[in-house]
Design an enzyme around this catalytic site. Structure first.
Site, PDB file in Angstrom:
ATOM      1  N   SER A  79     -61.708  93.498  16.031  1.00 22.79           N
ATOM      2  CA  SER A  79     -60.693  94.378  15.469  1.00 22.79           C
ATOM      3  C   SER A  79     -60.950  94.527  13.964  1.00 22.79           C
ATOM      4  O   SER A  79     -62.065  94.835  13.557  1.00 22.79           O
ATOM      5  CB  SER A  79     -59.296  93.833  15.797  1.00 22.79           C
ATOM      6  OG  SER A  79     -58.295  94.758  15.469  1.00 22.79           O
ATOM      7  N   ARG A  96     -44.337  96.813  14.309  1.00 23.38           N
ATOM      8  CA  ARG A  96     -45.030  95.886  15.208  1.00 23.38           C
ATOM      9  C   ARG A  96     -44.791  96.268  16.669  1.00 23.38           C
ATOM     10  O   ARG A  96     -45.699  96.165  17.503  1.00 23.38           O
ATOM     11  CB  ARG A  96     -44.536  94.457  14.946  1.00 23.38           C
ATOM     12  CG  ARG A  96     -45.145  93.396  15.852  1.00 23.38           C
ATOM     13  CD  ARG A  96     -46.629  93.239  15.632  1.00 23.38           C
ATOM     14  NE  ARG A  96     -47.159  92.096  16.374  1.00 23.38           N
ATOM     15  CZ  ARG A  96     -48.431  91.728  16.366  1.00 23.38           C
ATOM     16  NH1 ARG A  96     -49.305  92.402  15.645  1.00 23.38           N
ATOM     17  NH2 ARG A  96     -48.832  90.680  17.066  1.00 23.38           N
ATOM     18  N   HIS A 137     -56.927  96.996  23.650  1.00 19.07           N
ATOM     19  CA  HIS A 137     -57.470  96.491  22.386  1.00 19.07           C
ATOM     20  C   HIS A 137     -57.381  94.970  22.303  1.00 19.07           C
ATOM     21  O   HIS A 137     -58.195  94.337  21.636  1.00 19.07           O
ATOM     22  CB  HIS A 137     -56.721  97.126  21.212  1.00 19.07           C
ATOM     23  CG  HIS A 137     -57.351  96.865  19.880  1.00 19.07           C
ATOM     24  ND1 HIS A 137     -58.559  97.409  19.502  1.00 19.07           N
ATOM     25  CD2 HIS A 137     -56.937  96.104  18.829  1.00 19.07           C
ATOM     26  CE1 HIS A 137     -58.868  97.011  18.281  1.00 19.07           C
ATOM     27  NE2 HIS A 137     -57.904  96.218  17.852  1.00 19.07           N
ATOM     28  N   ASP A 138     -56.395  94.389  22.952  1.00 28.40           N
ATOM     29  CA  ASP A 138     -56.223  92.934  22.917  1.00 28.40           C
ATOM     30  C   ASP A 138     -57.164  92.197  23.862  1.00 28.40           C
ATOM     31  O   ASP A 138     -57.040  90.983  24.033  1.00 28.40           O
ATOM     32  CB  ASP A 138     -54.775  92.558  23.264  1.00 28.40           C
ATOM     33  CG  ASP A 138     -53.877  92.536  22.042  1.00 28.40           C
ATOM     34  OD1 ASP A 138     -54.373  92.768  20.927  1.00 28.40           O
ATOM     35  OD2 ASP A 138     -52.672  92.293  22.208  1.00 28.40           O
ATOM     36  N   ASP A 146     -59.638 100.305  25.746  1.00 28.12           N
ATOM     37  CA  ASP A 146     -59.204 100.206  24.349  1.00 28.12           C
ATOM     38  C   ASP A 146     -58.940 101.606  23.801  1.00 28.12           C
ATOM     39  O   ASP A 146     -59.850 102.429  23.693  1.00 28.12           O
ATOM     40  CB  ASP A 146     -60.287  99.498  23.527  1.00 28.12           C
ATOM     41  CG  ASP A 146     -59.825  99.126  22.127  1.00 28.12           C
ATOM     42  OD1 ASP A 146     -58.843  99.722  21.632  1.00 28.12           O
ATOM     43  OD2 ASP A 146     -60.467  98.246  21.522  1.00 28.12           O
TER      44      ASP A 146
END
Length: 328
Positions: free
Chosen positions: A139, A200, A307-308, A278
Site C-alpha cells: 500500500s 475511516r 486492497h487489504d 483491489d
C-alpha cells in the site's frame, strides 16, 4: 515501552524477540519536496533481530508504523508475515520498521513518498546500514519502497511491492479526496474526531470488497429510518475506534495522491504482487508497472479482501515473498 536510542552501537541484540527503537534527527538542511522544513524532524525506526544480519525494511499502509513483527513484546501490524520462520524471517534477517512522517505536532503539511524515502535513507546511514537486502512495502509503504528504489538504487538488492503502483488511480484519488473534504468540513464544524471517523468508515469500504460484505452482513433494517444496518454498525465501530489526528490523516492521504515514480528508474530486481479484487491499486496498473521495470516479476492472485489482501492473505503471499527475498 521500548527505549529509544540514537545510535546502533547502543543496540545489544537479545534475539528476534527483543526489538529496539531508534530516533534519528534529520539534518538541519533537510527540506521536503514542497520546500517546507520539518518542525519535528525526528525519524523513528524499530529494529528486530541481530543488526549484523541482512537488513529488510517492511512498510505498510498509512495506519502502519514501526511495530511490524510478531514477537514476545508485541503483535505487530504484519505479524503473519514478519515473524520467526515467516515470510520475512526474523531468524534470518534484521527487520526494520519505521513511522511515516509527519510526527505529532508537525507544522509542515505537504509530504511525498519521495520525502519519506529520503528521510529513511538518512536514518539508515546514521545507523550504519549501508545496503538493504530487501524492501518489502505494501500500500503506501509500497509507494515509499518504489520511491526509495528509484532514488537510491545502489542501496537496495531486492524490491517487493504489494498493492501499490507507480502512481495512484484517479478513481482512488477521487475517493480519498472525499475523505479529506469530510475531515475539512468536520474540522470547520468543530467535530474533527467525527470527521476522521467518517473518513475511516469510507476508507474501510474501499479497502474491502462487495463480495466480503455480502458474506458478512445480513439485510436487517432497523425499526426507524436512519437506524444503522449491520454493515453500517460495523463501519461506525471501526471508524470510532480509529485514532489518527485529522492533520496527519490529511497529510498522508494527500501524500498517496502525490506519489509518482518513473518505472524506468527502478533497476533493482523487483517483485510486484496484486489482488485482482483491489479497487484502490488495480491489478492492471501494477501489472503494467511490472512490465515497465527492467527486472520486474509479477504475481497476481484472487482474494475476497480487496486492497487489504496484503494483511489477510498471508497463506497466499507469504511463500511468494519468502522465495523472492531468500533466493540466491
Amino acid at each position: 515501552m521500548t527505549a529509544v536510542r540514537q545510535s546502533i552501537e547502543e543496540f545489544a541484540p537479545q534475539g528476534e524477540d527483543q526489538p529496539c527503537d531508534f530516533g534519528v534527527i534529520l539534518p538541519a538542511d533537510f527540506r521536503l519536496a514542497s520546500g517546507e522544513k520539518l518542525t519535528r524532524p525526528e525519524f523513528k525506526l524499530r529494529l528486530y533481530g541481530d543488526p549484523s544480519r541482512p537488513a529488510v525494511v517492511a512498510a505498510g499502509g498509512i495506519s502502519a508504523g514501526r511495530g511490524v513483527a510478531d514477537c514476545s513484546t508485541e503483535a505487530g501490524w504484519w505479524r503473519d508475515i514478519v515473524c520467526a520462520g515467516g515470510a520475512v524471517d526474523l531468524s534470518k534477517f534484521c527487520v526494520i520498521g519505521f513511522d511515516f512522517l509527519p510526527n505529532p505536532g508537525e507544522a509542515a503539511r505537504t509530504i511525498t513518498s519521495g520525502d519519506q524515502a529520503r528521510a529513511l535513507a538518512i536514518a539508515l546511514e546514521k545507523l550504519n546500514i549501508s545496503r538493504l537486502h530487501a524492501f518489502v512495502g505494501a500500500s503506501y509503504g509500497g509507494m515509499v519502497a518504489l520511491a526509495f528504489a528509484a532514488q537510491f538504487p545502489q542501496q537496495i538488492e531486492r524490491l517487493c511491492v504489494l498493492s501499490a503502483a507507480d502512481r495512484p488511480h484517479p478513481a482512488a484519488t477521487a475517493l480519498r479526496g472525499i475523505q479529506r473534504r469530510i475531515i475539512d468540513f468536520a474540522r470547520r464544524s468543530g467535530a474533527p474526531e467525527e470527521g476522521v471517523s467518517l473518513a475511516r468508515q469510507l476508507a474501510m469500504v474501499t479497502y474491502r470488497t462487495p463480495e466480503e460484505f455480502e458474506q458478512r452482513f445480513a439485510h436487517t433494517p432497523g425499526a426507524a429510518a436512519g437506524d444503522p444496518y449491520d454493515v453500517c454498525a460495523y463501519l461506525i465501530s471501526r471508524g470510532d475506534a480509529y485514532r489518527m489526528a485529522p492533520e496527519r490523516f490529511v497529510t498522508l492521504s494527500d501524500s498517496i495522491d502525490r506519489h509518482a515514480i518513473d518505472p524506468a528508474a527502478i533497476v533493482t530486481p523487483s517483485l510486484f504482487l496484486a489482488a485482482t479484487s483491489d479497487r484502490l491499486a488495480p491489478a492492471g496498473d501494477i501489472k503494467r508497472l511490472a512490465a515497465r521495470v527492467a527486472s520486474g516479476a509479477y504475481f497476481e492472485f484472487s482474494s475476497l479482501y480487496g486492497h487489504d489482501a496484503f494483511l489477510k492473505e498471508a497463506a497466499i503471499i507469504g511463500p511468494v515473498i519468502k522465495k523472492f527475498i531468500e533466493e540466491e
